[in-house]
Design a protein around this motif. Structure first.
Motif, PDB file in Angstrom:
ATOM      1  N   GLN A 103      -2.584  13.280  29.680  1.00 42.43           N
ATOM      2  CA  GLN A 103      -2.238  13.528  30.941  1.00 42.43           C
ATOM      3  C   GLN A 103      -3.405  13.289  31.869  1.00 42.43           C
ATOM      4  OE1 GLN A 103      -2.152  17.799  32.332  1.00 42.43           O
ATOM      5  NE2 GLN A 103      -4.225  18.031  31.141  1.00 42.43           N
ATOM      6  N   PRO A 104      -2.767  12.552  33.286  1.00 43.63           N
ATOM      7  CA  PRO A 104      -3.884  11.983  34.209  1.00 43.63           C
ATOM      8  C   PRO A 104      -4.983  13.008  34.577  1.00 43.63           C
ATOM      9  CG  PRO A 104      -1.551  11.468  34.705  1.00 43.63           C
ATOM     10  CD  PRO A 104      -1.457  12.465  33.548  1.00 43.63           C
ATOM     11  N   ALA A 105      -5.987  12.675  34.516  1.00 45.84           N
ATOM     12  CA  ALA A 105      -7.054  13.323  34.870  1.00 45.84           C
ATOM     13  C   ALA A 105      -7.567  13.096  36.288  1.00 45.84           C
ATOM     14  CB  ALA A 105      -8.365  13.315  34.048  1.00 45.84           C
ATOM     15  N   HIS A 106      -7.230  11.971  36.821  1.00 46.00           N
ATOM     16  CA  HIS A 106      -7.679  11.435  38.113  1.00 46.00           C
ATOM     17  C   HIS A 106      -6.656  10.610  38.799  1.00 46.00           C
ATOM     18  CE1 HIS A 106     -10.042   9.315  41.391  1.00 46.00           C
ATOM     19  NE2 HIS A 106     -10.955  10.275  41.155  1.00 46.00           N
ATOM     20  N   ALA A 107      -6.561  10.563  40.209  1.00 47.05           N
ATOM     21  CA  ALA A 107      -5.394   9.943  41.088  1.00 47.05           C
ATOM     22  C   ALA A 107      -5.545   8.479  40.675  1.00 47.05           C
ATOM     23  CB  ALA A 107      -5.772  10.201  42.363  1.00 47.05           C
ATOM     24  N   VAL A 125      -5.285  12.880  48.748  1.00 44.82           N
ATOM     25  CA  VAL A 125      -5.884  11.967  47.636  1.00 44.82           C
ATOM     26  C   VAL A 125      -5.112  10.955  47.262  1.00 44.82           C
ATOM     27  CG1 VAL A 125      -7.042  12.350  45.226  1.00 44.82           C
ATOM     28  CG2 VAL A 125      -6.953  14.092  46.841  1.00 44.82           C
ATOM     29  N   ALA A 126      -3.600  11.070  47.500  1.00 45.95           N
ATOM     30  CA  ALA A 126      -2.819   9.912  46.989  1.00 45.95           C
ATOM     31  C   ALA A 126      -3.054   8.831  48.177  1.00 45.95           C
ATOM     32  CB  ALA A 126      -1.568  10.538  46.803  1.00 45.95           C
ATOM     33  N   ARG A 127      -3.108   9.242  49.168  1.00 45.03           N
ATOM     34  CA  ARG A 127      -3.258   8.109  50.255  1.00 45.03           C
ATOM     35  C   ARG A 127      -4.710   7.441  50.099  1.00 45.03           C
ATOM     36  NH1 ARG A 127      -0.892  11.886  55.713  1.00 45.03           N
ATOM     37  NH2 ARG A 127       1.047  11.831  54.838  1.00 45.03           N
ATOM     38  N   ARG A 128      -5.612   7.977  49.710  1.00 45.14           N
ATOM     39  CA  ARG A 128      -6.909   7.624  49.549  1.00 45.14           C
ATOM     40  C   ARG A 128      -6.862   6.607  48.548  1.00 45.14           C
ATOM     41  NH1 ARG A 128     -11.453   8.735  46.170  1.00 45.14           N
ATOM     42  NH2 ARG A 128     -13.256   8.063  47.096  1.00 45.14           N
TER      43      ARG A 128
END
Length: 425
Positions: A103-107, A125-128
């Protein structure tokens, strides 16, 4: 003549032999070339078959992975002791250890589609991360170096941070000061006496020589005559501001907060025109997190890790519900207690020795009803009681007991531990 014929025949035979030898060599060369082509075709066929086998295996793995992630394509496991084929008759899917490890641990581990979907939902965070990838594409630099450019964006974005947040800081300071100050001016003897003598021009109640002789409740009864208009008007002004804010939201009218975010976004997009305007603007519409000391934590201070994945601009509706939920029980209790103190005879009789100075000369209920306005002045005016009941009691209960959030007992059921393995709906 016969000799000449023999000589001619020998020459022809020699020429035919040479021609046959040449044709034989050419034929052998063509045979060898054909054999080489056949061998190459056979090798290519074997390679193609091997690639087809690998492709088939990869497709099977890919299809199995897709089936694992798709609910409708998973293997159905019938629940024991349950008949039928409905949703309650099959076992729920459980993630395996292998799936949990991937599973993803960071964006930065999310794909473009997931980041775009989260960014459209307002996740900062997604926009970043999308802006970081835009910097990588424009400047041709790796992910780590792209943070240097992002830090420059952050410095320019927060240039006027303290000026932009000055009204909020003044509002917080003024609200806290007014809350404590009004409490002291109503119930604390020294402050109430100074304000009553120097500003309000009032005198102490009859039979009282010094304000220290009065109890806290008696001081509140004495100061309420001039403090009630100010507190009541202030409450009504705040109520009007709340109604105005509600109507502005219904008209989709930009507030000061929205105007400031728009200005920050436009200023950043104008400063850096080489990058995608929508990504810059959506990333700029976010204030930094602030500690309890009112000191902001700028985004560049998070370094490469960035803010928490769930970090997002606070929703005003969520803030309102959180505030209502935090003090709803206290407000409801105080509302009922205040109404009881105003309109209940037994409560007045119970608290009479402590806060009431009026002598109870009449014991009949009709006399108490006649004396109701006088008795209310010693506790809380009816208008303030009704206003407090409507604003604190009903409003808190209405916001707290919304559909799907709380039960009739105002007890939240959103905790994950209350749903056990099933989880919420």
């Amino acid at each position: 003549t016969f000799y000449r014929v023999l000589q001619f025949c020998s020459e022809e035979h020699a020429e035919l032999r040479d021609h046959m030898r040449t044709n034989s060599a050419a034929s052998w060369s063509r045979i060898q070339l054909a054999q080489k082509v056949v061998l190459e075709d056979r090798q290519n066929t074997e390679d193609l078959r091997e690639q087809i086998r690998h492709l088939r295996r990869d497709l099977q793995i890919l299809s199995s992975k897709a089936m694992e992630k798709t609910i409708g394509l998973r293997v159905r496991v019938q629940r024991k002791g349950v008949e039928g084929r409905g949703g309650q008759s099959r076992m729920s899917h459980r993630s395996s250890i292998e799936q949990a490890e991937l599973q993803p641990a960071h964006a930065c581990e999310l794909n473009h589609k997931s980041l775009t979907h989260l960014a459209m939902l307002g996740n900062h965070v997604a926009r970043r991360e999308r802006l970081l990838r835009e910097i990588m594409a424009v400047d041709g630099i790796p992910w780590g170096q792209a943070h240097t450019v992002l830090y420059e964006f952050d410095r320019h974005r927060e240039t006027y941070y303290w000026l932009e947040t000055l009204p909020y800081r003044l509002g917080i300071t003024s609200a806290i000061t007014a809350g404590f100050g009004s409490t002291l001016l109503v119930f604390w003897g020294p402050a109430a006496g100074w304000y009553g003598f120097q500003i309000a021009g009032e005198e102490l109640p009859e039979g009282t020589e010094d304000i220290s002789e009065l109890t806290v409740n008696q001081v509140g009864t004495w100061t309420w005559s001039w403090m009630e208009p100010m507190i009541g008007v202030a409450s009504f002004v705040l109520l009007c501001c709340q109604v105005t804010r509600l109507k502005m939201a219904q008209l989709n009218l930009r507030t000061y907060y929205d105007q400031i975010l728009q200005w920050r976004a436009k200023r950043l997009a104008k400063k850096f025109p080489g990058y995608d305007r929508s990504m810059l603007r959506s990333w700029a519409k976010q204030f930094p997190e602030v500690e309890i000391s009112l000191i902001p934590t700028y985004e560049r201070q998070y370094l490469h890790k960035g803010p928490t994945l769930g970090c997002n601009a606070p929703d005003p509706d969520d803030i309102v519900h959180a505030v209502f939920r935090s003090d709803s029980v206290l407000s409801a209790f105080w509302t009922l207690a205040s109404l009881g103190l105003v309109w209940t005879r037994k409560a007045r009789e119970f608290l009479h020795p402590y806060i009431w100075e009026l002598a109870v000369s009449a014991q009949r209920a009709d006399v108490w009803a006649v004396m109701l306005p006088t008795q209310m002045t010693s506790c809380m005016p009816s208008s303030v009681a009704i206003q407090f009941f409507l604003r604190s009691g009903l409003l808190h209960l209405w916001a707290l007991c919304g559909p799907g959030k709380h039960g009739n007992s105002c007890t939240p059921t959103s905790g994950s531990w209350q749903y056990l393995h099933k989880g919420p709906t």
